[in-house]
Design an enzyme around this catalytic site. Structure first.
Site, PDB file in Angstrom:
ATOM      1  N   SER A   1      -6.919   4.264  10.721  1.00  0.00           N
ATOM      2  CA  SER A   1      -7.268   5.672  10.872  1.00  0.00           C
ATOM      3  C   SER A   1      -6.990   6.134  12.316  1.00  0.00           C
ATOM      4  O   SER A   1      -5.874   5.977  12.806  1.00  0.00           O
ATOM      5  CB  SER A   1      -8.725   5.874  10.464  1.00  0.00           C
ATOM      6  OG  SER A   1      -9.049   7.232  10.355  1.00  0.00           O
TER       7      SER A   1
ATOM      8  N   ASP B   1      -3.527   9.506   0.692  1.00  0.00           N
ATOM      9  CA  ASP B   1      -4.645   9.403   1.634  1.00  0.00           C
ATOM     10  C   ASP B   1      -5.129  10.809   2.008  1.00  0.00           C
ATOM     11  O   ASP B   1      -4.337  11.682   2.349  1.00  0.00           O
ATOM     12  CB  ASP B   1      -4.158   8.658   2.883  1.00  0.00           C
ATOM     13  CG  ASP B   1      -5.285   8.274   3.833  1.00  0.00           C
ATOM     14  OD1 ASP B   1      -6.227   9.065   4.009  1.00  0.00           O
ATOM     15  OD2 ASP B   1      -5.205   7.182   4.415  1.00  0.00           O
TER      16      ASP B   1
ATOM     17  N   HIS C   1      -8.423   5.201   1.927  1.00  0.00           N
ATOM     18  CA  HIS C   1      -8.232   5.176   3.376  1.00  0.00           C
ATOM     19  C   HIS C   1      -8.547   3.770   3.881  1.00  0.00           C
ATOM     20  O   HIS C   1      -9.618   3.236   3.613  1.00  0.00           O
ATOM     21  CB  HIS C   1      -9.171   6.202   4.007  1.00  0.00           C
ATOM     22  CG  HIS C   1      -8.900   6.504   5.435  1.00  0.00           C
ATOM     23  ND1 HIS C   1      -7.695   6.997   5.886  1.00  0.00           N
ATOM     24  CD2 HIS C   1      -9.697   6.406   6.538  1.00  0.00           C
ATOM     25  CE1 HIS C   1      -7.765   7.192   7.191  1.00  0.00           C
ATOM     26  NE2 HIS C   1      -8.965   6.838   7.600  1.00  0.00           N
TER      27      HIS C   1
END
Length: 528
Positions: A223, A448, A477
């Site tokens: 991320s 995502d 994710h």
């Protein structure tokens, strides 16, 4: 979660000539980073058993690495970065150094990373033989000079305003809250705010690398951790040994960070639709609705009920969204959220109140929650120059909300403090590796929500020699944490042998979650 980045000395400044040495990629910072790394290499880390309240049991060890607050002033004020580690489980000859991890955020702590070894996570047993697993709290987070913007108990109080405004008065009230939050950040943590940038976190990682005694960095970022990885590769390309970025923030300067959040709103709506279709398909287990349209109607009904009279006195629309958005975020939440919703519709509201409402007795958890939000805000506001015109914010989010209503206004209010940010906002680094970067691995699912797929494509272009592994028709994710042999085997091969495929790879999706029996929700494909 939301509302859901050459040797540094040779890096070109990113701002104008009037300020050549104080930009995020400037020469003064590069010299300071080299000085700090040399000091850290000499000092090492004084490893000890972790403090009891860190909840990191032996054999995990903890320590601190000292870094400059301002890398342009390496002899000035310093802060301590909390780190932890567990040694490789293989032999001394199998050891390949340390693997440093960042889970994202901004504001996430990586200190739980070594527990993948103590918990015997099957996805990481091969890698653990070769690497010490090293986690850290980034600057401003947790045990690393934690910042704060508001009293934590006040931060978690509920119910909060409905993020979707009914009137101009609602918008004015939200704007007032955002400005007060920005002022609170300055009042409580103003000394840290100018230095809460992604390039500084990347420099901190290089100092940690040196303190560990590693000549080169092995890094896994998920991320927001991918943006840190991209920035590190830009500033220190010849310090990289292995670098994996998973679920990628788009590193384009035009995206960091205002546009990236608008893009996120579109992607969340797509993944919300995916989850509704799954709930409808499994109506026999959940009894919420047997078509996505019926599920959506139930969501709107639930939202209206909570708005009229907060559930349990504390769960209004904002709190519902805070809980329900975990479903489009992570497949591992699909069954959990659906079960809580099912039970509520059957007359049991307790689970929903516990899941979505605050726990004022959990003071440590509330401190961590407030700190995470403070760091998220501080980093995104400091990394880039944000629009200051409310008309632009209002126009952009009103337009998006028409077609993508699930997250848009919530995301806007979360980021609005950046419009009145009381500290310096920098120009983002132009991410892209110069000569010296070895092969790197980019991993991404196509659907995502938090980091849209285009970000992986963009970073892949910018990191020369990188390989892109695409998980097609999936949207969870954090792909490297899921059971998918097509991905898991390639991650192992890269970390253990440095090998990558001759060209980019597309993998089939991991297993779709299956409804679990009541009280035993556990998503398929997720390994904690």
């Amino acid at each position: 979660m939301t509302g859901a980045l050459i040797t540094g000395a040779l890096a070109a400044p990113t701002a104008g000539a009037s300020e050549p040495t104080r930009t995020p990629g400037g020469a003064a910072e590069a010299r300071g980073a080299a000085i700090a790394a040399a000091r850290a290499a000499k000092a090492g880390i004084d490893w000890t058993d972790c403090p009891a309240d860190w909840n990191l049991a032996k054999p995990i060890q903890c320590g601190y690495v000292t870094v400059p607050l301002d890398y342009a002033k390496p002899n000035g004020r310093t802060i301590k970065i909390a780190v932890d580690r567990i040694g490789n489980t293989g032999t001394a000859s199998e050891r390949q150094g340390s693997l440093i991890y960042n889970p994202g955020g901004p504001g996430g702590s990586g200190l739980k990373f070594p527990t993948r070894v103590t918990n015997k996570n099957p996805l990481w047993t091969k890698t653990a033989k070769a690497y010490d697993f090293v986690g850290f709290d980034p600057r401003g987070v947790g045990h690393s000079a934690a910042i704060s913007c508001v009293d934590p108990q006040e931060f978690v109080k509920a119910p909060k305003m409905d993020p979707v405004p009914d009137s101009e008065a609602d918008k004015r009230a939200q704007r007032k809250l955002a400005a007060e939050y920005a002022d609170g950040c300055k009042e409580r943590s103003g000394w840290m705010l100018p230095h809460m940038t992604t390039p500084n976190t990347a420099r901190d990682i290089d100092v940690i690398r040196a303190a560990l005694g590693d000549k080169k960095l092995n890094y896994l970022g998920v991320s927001y951790g991918t943006y840190i990885g991209g920035v590190y590769a830009t500033l220190f390309p010849d310090h990289v040994r292995r670098l994996i970025v998973d679920s990628v923030v788009n590193p384009s300067r035009e995206k960091i960070w205002y546009q990236a959040n608008l893009d996120q709103d579109v992607a969340f709506e797509m993944r919300w639709d995916d989850w509704k279709a799954w709930v409808a398909k499994n109506d026999a287990a959940y009894h919420i609705g047997d078509t996505p349209e019926k599920v959506q109607a139930q969501w709107e009904k639930l939202r209206a009920t909570a708005k009229k009279s907060p559930i349990g006195g504390v769960v209004g629309p904002a709190e519902l969204l805070g809980f329900f958005q975990s479903a489009p975020y992570y497949d591992s939440s699909w069954t959990t959220v659906a079960e809580v919703w099912r039970d509520y519709l059957a007359g049991d509201e307790k689970a929903l109140v516990e899941a979505a409402g605050p726990d004022l007795s959990d003071t440590a958890g509330n401190i961590a929650s407030e700190n995470g939000n403070a760091v998220y805000t501080a980093v995104e506001c400091a990394d880039a120059k944000w629009p200051t015109s409310w008309r632009k914010w209002d126009r952009d989010n009103t337009r998006l909300h028409r077609d993508y209503p699930f997250l848009t206004w919530s995301n806007a209010w979360m980021n609005l403090p950046c419009a009145t940010w009381p500290s310096k906002q920098h120009t983002p680094l132009e991410v892209g590796a110069a000569k010296g970067l070895p092969k790197t691995l980019v991993v991404q699912s196509t659907r995502d929500a938090a980091t849209p797929y285009e970000g992986a494509v963009e970073l892949h272009k910018r990191l020369k020699g990188s390989r892109l592994i695409t998980e097609k028709d999936a949207g969870s994710h954090g792909v490297t944490g899921l059971v998918n042999a097509c991905i898991n085997d390639r991650v192992d091969a890269y970390l253990l042998k440095g090998t990558v495929d001759a060209k980019d790879v597309t993998c089939a999706p991991h297993a779709t979650p299956k409804p679990a029996k009541a009280g035993a929700a556990k998503a398929a494909g997720a390994v904690e």
